[in-house]
Scaffold this motif. Structure first.
Motif, short mmCIF file in Angstrom:
data_model
loop_
_atom_site.label_atom_id
_atom_site.label_comp_id
_atom_site.label_asym_id
_atom_site.label_seq_id
_atom_site.Cartn_x
_atom_site.Cartn_y
_atom_site.Cartn_z
N HIS A 47 -7.41 4.46 -1.28
CA HIS A 47 -8.81 3.77 -0.92
C HIS A 47 -8.73 2.66 -0.38
O HIS A 47 -10.12 1.75 0.27
CB HIS A 47 -10.06 3.63 -1.85
CG HIS A 47 -9.63 4.96 -2.43
ND1 HIS A 47 -10.56 6.26 -2.58
CD2 HIS A 47 -9.97 5.27 -4.33
CE1 HIS A 47 -10.23 7.05 -3.13
NE2 HIS A 47 -10.28 6.40 -4.00
N THR A 48 -7.90 2.45 0.22
CA THR A 48 -7.41 1.08 0.86
C THR A 48 -6.31 0.77 1.96
O THR A 48 -5.43 1.81 1.81
CB THR A 48 -7.81 -0.47 0.02
OG1 THR A 48 -6.88 -1.22 -0.42
CG2 THR A 48 -8.93 -0.77 -0.58
N LYS A 49 -6.28 0.45 2.73
CA LYS A 49 -5.74 0.22 4.15
C LYS A 49 -4.21 -0.97 3.84
O LYS A 49 -3.37 -0.80 4.05
CB LYS A 49 -5.38 0.11 5.38
CG LYS A 49 -6.43 1.33 5.38
CD LYS A 49 -6.68 1.98 6.54
CE LYS A 49 -7.57 3.10 7.15
NZ LYS A 49 -7.54 4.05 6.59
N ASN B 296 0.82 -1.40 0.01
CA ASN B 296 -0.07 0.17 -0.25
C ASN B 296 1.02 1.72 0.50
O ASN B 296 1.05 1.70 1.28
CB ASN B 296 -0.86 0.00 0.69
CG ASN B 296 -1.97 0.87 0.84
OD1 ASN B 296 -1.76 2.59 0.99
ND2 ASN B 296 -3.54 0.47 0.32
N ASP C 245 -7.90 -5.57 -3.66
CA ASP C 245 -7.09 -5.30 -2.57
C ASP C 245 -8.07 -5.95 -1.42
O ASP C 245 -8.97 -6.36 -1.66
CB ASP C 245 -7.56 -3.88 -2.56
CG ASP C 245 -8.84 -3.20 -2.66
OD1 ASP C 245 -10.19 -3.77 -1.59
OD2 ASP C 245 -8.80 -2.47 -3.87
N ASN D 183 -6.46 3.01 -7.74
CA ASN D 183 -7.95 3.49 -6.52
C ASN D 183 -7.85 2.38 -5.46
O ASN D 183 -8.04 2.54 -4.54
CB ASN D 183 -9.51 2.90 -6.98
CG ASN D 183 -9.80 3.96 -7.85
OD1 ASN D 183 -9.42 5.06 -7.72
ND2 ASN D 183 -10.82 3.60 -8.96
N ALA D 184 -7.05 0.78 -5.06
CA ALA D 184 -6.64 -0.33 -5.15
C ALA D 184 -5.66 0.27 -3.13
O ALA D 184 -5.92 0.20 -2.93
CB ALA D 184 -5.96 -0.83 -5.48
N GLY E 229 -11.78 -9.52 0.16
CA GLY E 229 -11.45 -7.83 -0.32
C GLY E 229 -12.28 -8.14 -1.57
O GLY E 229 -13.14 -8.95 -2.00
N LYS E 230 -11.72 -7.72 -2.78
CA LYS E 230 -12.72 -7.79 -3.85
C LYS E 230 -11.68 -7.11 -5.56
O LYS E 230 -9.53 -7.04 -5.16
CB LYS E 230 -13.41 -6.00 -4.38
CG LYS E 230 -12.70 -4.53 -4.23
CD LYS E 230 -13.23 -3.39 -4.09
CE LYS E 230 -13.26 -2.68 -4.01
NZ LYS E 230 -11.63 -2.11 -2.39
N ASP F 195 -10.01 -4.65 0.22
CA ASP F 195 -11.36 -4.21 1.35
C ASP F 195 -12.50 -4.35 0.07
O ASP F 195 -12.49 -4.50 -0.88
CB ASP F 195 -10.89 -2.82 1.32
CG ASP F 195 -12.43 -2.26 1.50
OD1 ASP F 195 -13.07 -3.21 2.34
OD2 ASP F 195 -12.72 -0.87 0.84
N ALA G 120 -2.34 -4.86 -2.01
CA ALA G 120 -2.80 -4.86 -3.62
C ALA G 120 -2.44 -5.71 -4.14
O ALA G 120 -1.65 -6.28 -4.20
CB ALA G 120 -3.02 -3.12 -3.93
#
Length: 136
Positions: free
Chosen positions: A57-59, A15, A80, A53-54, A126-127, A82, A62
Motif C-alpha cells: 500500500h505504499t511506494k 518495496n 513505511d 501492508n507496508a 511515515g508511519k 506513507d 519499509a
C-alpha cells in the motif's frame, strides 16, 4: 541470550513483495535464536500482515522492527514512508469472507494489542504500525 534481557532488531526492506518472505524468515530465525520458538507461528502471521501492508500500500521502502521487553512482551512493527493512517480493521467475521483487506483484522484478532503512530524525524516521514504478543 536469556529471555530476561531486552533486545531489538530492524530489517530495512525495499518495496518488493519478496521482502515479505525475507521478513518472515528473518523473524523466525531471530525468535528461534532467542529461545522464543513458542511465539514463532503467531509472530510470523502478524509480521507477514504488517510488512505486506507496508509493501503493498505504499511506494517507498519499509522496515520490520522486532523488540523483546522482559518479562515477556514481543513487539512487532512495520515502518513505511506513507504518513497516512492505515485503514481501520473490519470485524474479523466480516473480513474473513473477503479476498483482500483481512490484514489488520487478523492482527487485531491475534495480537494482545496493536496500534499505529505517524512519524516525522529529521525530515523523514511515515508511519509505524505495531502489535504486541505476550509470552505467557
Amino acid at each position: 541470550m536469556p529471555e530476561n534481557e531486552p533486545w531489538e532488531y530492524s530489517l530495512h526492506i525495499p518495496n518488493d513483495l519478496r521482502a515479505v518472505t525475507v521478513s518472515r524468515r528473518t523473524l523466525r530465525l531471530i525468535l528461534t535464536m532467542h529461545g522464543l520458538i513458542r511465539l514463532v507461528d503467531v509472530a510470523e502471521l502478524l509480521a507477514t500482515e504488517l510488512v505486506s501492508n507496508a509493501v503493498r500500500h505504499t511506494k517507498g521502502p519499509a522496515a520490520l522492527r522486532v523488540r523483546w521487553s522482559p518479562p515477556g512482551t514481543l513487539r512487532i512493527g512495520a515502518w513505511d514512508a506513507d504518513p497516512g493512517p492505515p485503514e481501520p480493521p473490519q470485524p474479523f467475521e466480516q473480513a474473513a469472507e473477503q479476498e483482500d483487506g483481512r490484514g489488520l483484522a487478523l492482527v487485531r484478532a491475534c495480537a494482545d494489542v496493536w496500534g499505529w503512530q505517524p512519524l516525522a524525524r529529521e525530515g523523514s516521514r511515515g508511519k509505524y504500525v505495531w502489535c504486541e504478543l505476550g509470552a505467557a
